[in-house]
Structures are given as structure tokens and as C-alpha cells.
Scaffold this motif. Structure first.
Motif, short mmCIF file in Angstrom:
data_model
loop_
_atom_site.label_atom_id
_atom_site.label_comp_id
_atom_site.label_asym_id
_atom_site.label_seq_id
_atom_site.Cartn_x
_atom_site.Cartn_y
_atom_site.Cartn_z
N TYR A 149 0.89 -1.14 -0.07
CA TYR A 149 -0.05 0.10 0.18
C TYR A 149 0.99 1.25 0.07
O TYR A 149 0.71 2.09 -0.88
N ARG A 150 2.00 1.20 0.78
CA ARG A 150 2.84 2.51 0.97
C ARG A 150 3.38 2.63 -0.34
O ARG A 150 3.70 3.81 -0.96
N LEU A 151 3.81 1.56 -1.28
CA LEU A 151 4.60 1.96 -2.54
C LEU A 151 3.66 2.35 -3.52
O LEU A 151 4.15 2.87 -4.42
N THR A 152 2.32 2.12 -3.51
CA THR A 152 1.48 2.44 -4.54
C THR A 152 0.81 3.82 -4.18
O THR A 152 0.31 4.61 -4.92
N LYS A 153 0.29 3.95 -2.99
CA LYS A 153 -0.45 4.98 -2.53
C LYS A 153 0.02 5.71 -1.28
O LYS A 153 -0.67 7.08 -1.19
N GLY A 154 0.77 5.32 -0.76
CA GLY A 154 1.34 5.77 0.86
C GLY A 154 2.51 6.73 0.70
O GLY A 154 3.14 7.24 -0.30
N SER A 155 3.36 6.47 1.62
CA SER A 155 4.74 7.29 1.66
C SER A 155 6.04 6.67 0.93
O SER A 155 6.86 7.53 0.54
N TYR A 156 5.59 5.64 0.06
CA TYR A 156 6.54 5.40 -0.87
C TYR A 156 5.94 5.40 -2.42
O TYR A 156 6.70 4.93 -3.21
#
Length: 311
Positions: A227-234
Motif C-alpha cells: 500500500y505504501r509503495l502504491t498510495k502511501g509514503s513510498y
């Protein structure tokens, strides 16, 4: 007495929400504006019963009342709700937007520190420290920008450090306390704007830290990683730690490269070097004065403020 409060848009288990709320109530928050980003009846009931909490269900009716569709990105929902909290009738002197995994650390009364700021100061920034995985007691401190940052980061994290922002997995910007009552203010995740212009103030507030529990364990981090890779902090649209022409990479580019070259083992190696709570990393941080040991004591405030909730 100078009063302060928090706005937060939260999608998390009820226990995490109530621990976050109870901790800051115990720290002296006069008002919490909690926006529940998904249905959570147990959290809503407990929060609604507390006199210092204002809780909102962000369901379809809420967004219709706001005369807008529910923003697809959670960052946009956070901005909308933080701005709503700021623009409602002021119930505190200072307001800060935070996430459920962030905790204000201060040895004094936070209001006492805010009270010392000059009357024309519109904003003060609270810099983060990031947890080492394995608990909520050991944190790496923020390294100020300057010629020594790269040298320090390399000594702490020799393989991956220079591809991160100051050795952190997440943000270095921290969060901002904004003095209430200012006209035409929009509160975003790490900054605030007035009449479309970014508000400047005190860029680093001594005496208060933002403890960010970004990754409690490897399993939790790995579960949140897609999730972070696609929409969050990454996510891909966030910028690199330094210009590409100087060898910089965004976190998205770094993780994509690691996965391509070394797969799951590479991600684990990155996590172990940069985030794992090991004696070696503690020693390296301590040698630079960058190790903070903090007992958040989340259970004690929970029992005090929500005694009828069984964790």
C-alpha cells in the motif's frame, strides 16, 4: 493556560485509535478532533463519551454534507478534515494534524512551551524521531540538514543510508502546530497555507518531539509495504532524497531496484539495516547522540481515559 489540540483522520483498529487519543489526553490535549475514515462503532462509542473528544464518522453523508465526493487518496481526505477542524469554532490556541502512529514527546507541559512563543508566531514545526522496529521504546533522532548529514547517515547505515532521507523510512518534515484564529488557512499533512502561501514560523521547536512508530515489526512493515509503495509514503510521485543527477533516488525507486535485484531477501536486508532494533544500530546511534529511549506507556492512559474498554 495555553491550550492545544490535535486533528487526525484515522483508519485503524479501535485499540490503536483509543491508545492514540488517551496518550495525548494524558499529555494535556484540551481537544481532539478525530475523523474516522471507516466505520468503527466501538471506537466511535468510546470517543463520543469523552468530553474532550469531538469524533466524526466520515461516511457518505459526511462528504455529501461537505458538498464534495469522498477523495480517493487518503492524503486528500486528511487535508480536507484537518482544514475543517482548523476552521471550526476555535476551542484551543494551537492545533496540530497528526497520524495515529505519531505521539508527541515532551518532558514539560506542551502548553507551557507553546505559551513561550511570541504572539506573532503563526506556526511551529515539531520534528520527528522514528522508531526502531521491535517495540515503542527505541527511536532514531532527526539529523539536521547540513554538510555532516550524509557522513553521519553513511556511518549508521553503510549500504542503504544515502538513498534514504536522513536515514528515515518515513518523513523528515514532521508536523506543525498552527495558531488558531488565522483567516483563510488550509492545513496539509506537513505544512499549512494562508491565502495560498505556505505559512512560515519556527522551523524546529525545542522541547517537543514527534515519535513516529512507522514500523513496529518486520511483518507489520511488510504487510503495509504494498500500500505504501502504491498510495502511501513510498508512492512513485514523491521526490528523491536528493536530485537524480547527484545520485538520488525516491523511496519508490529504491525499493523497486531492491526488489528487482534481490527480491524479498533484499527488502529484508534493507529493513534489518535501517530499521531493526539491534544492539549494533543502538550503539551507532548512541555514539552520535541520536538514540532516544522513550516509554510511551500506552496502556496506562488507556485505562485512565477509557476504563470501560477492554483492550
Amino acid at each position: 493556560m495555553t491550550t492545544w489540540g490535535i486533528s487526525a483522520t484515522i483508519k485503524a483498529p479501535a485499540d490503536d485509535i483509543l491508545q492514540f487519543a488517551a496518550y495525548h489526553l494524558e499529555k494535556g490535549a484540551h481537544r481532539l478532533f478525530i475523523y474516522l475514515d471507516e466505520e468503527n462503532p466501538s471506537a466511535f462509542e468510546a470517543l463520543s463519551a469523552h468530553p474532550k473528544v469531538r469524533v466524526t464518522k466520515c461516511d457518505d453523508a459526511w462528504w455529501q454534507k461537505r458538498r464534495k465526493q469522498r477523495p480517493e487518496m487518503h492524503q486528500a481526505r486528511q487535508t480536507a478534515n484537518a482544514t475543517h477542524a482548523y476552521r471550526r469554532r476555535a476551542e484551543v490556541d494551537w492545533l496540530i494534524h497528526m497520524d495515529v502512529d505519531e505521539f508527541l514527546i515532551c518532558d514539560q507541559h506542551i502548553g507551557s512551551i507553546l505559551a513561550t512563543l511570541p504572539g506573532d508566531t503563526p506556526l511551529t514545526r515539531i520534528r520527528p524521531m522514528e522508531s526502531l522496529s521491535g517495540g515503542t521504546t527505541a527511536f532514531k533522532r532527526f539529523i539536521p540538514g547540513g554538510p555532516n548529514r550524509d557522513r553521519i547517515v553513511t556511518s549508521l547505515y553503510p549500504t542503504y543510508g544515502l538513498y534514504t532521507k536522513g536515514g528515515f523510512l518515513s518523513h523528515l518534515a514532521g508536523k506543525v502546530f498552527v495558531r488558531t484564529g488565522l483567516p483563510d488557512v488550509t492545513v496539509k499533512i506537513h505544512n499549512a497555507f494562508q491565502n495560498g502561501e505556505q505559512i512560515t514560523g519556527i522551523d524546529d521547536q525545542p522541547g517537543i518531539d514527534l515519535a513516529h512508530v512507522h514500523a513496529k515489526t518486520w511483518d507489520e512493515w511488510r504487510s503495509s509495504y504494498p500500500y505504501r509503495l502504491t498510495k502511501g509514503s513510498y508512492r512513485a510521485e514523491l521526490g528523491p532524497n536528493k536530485p537524480h543527477e547527484k545520485g538520488g533516488l525516491s523511496m519508490h525507486e529504491l525499493f523497486t531496484m531492491i526488489e528487482k535485484e534481490d527480491g524479498e531477501a533484499g527488502l529484508r536486508a534493507f529493513f534489518e539495516e535501517v530499521s531493526a532494533d539491534t544492539p549494533g544500530l543502538r550503539a551507532r546511534l548512541d555514539a552520535h547522540g541520536l538514540l532516544a529511549l522513550v516509554n510511551l506507556d500506552l496502556d496506562g492512559p488507556m485505562r485512565a481515559h477509557f476504563p470501560n474498554v477492554n483492550p
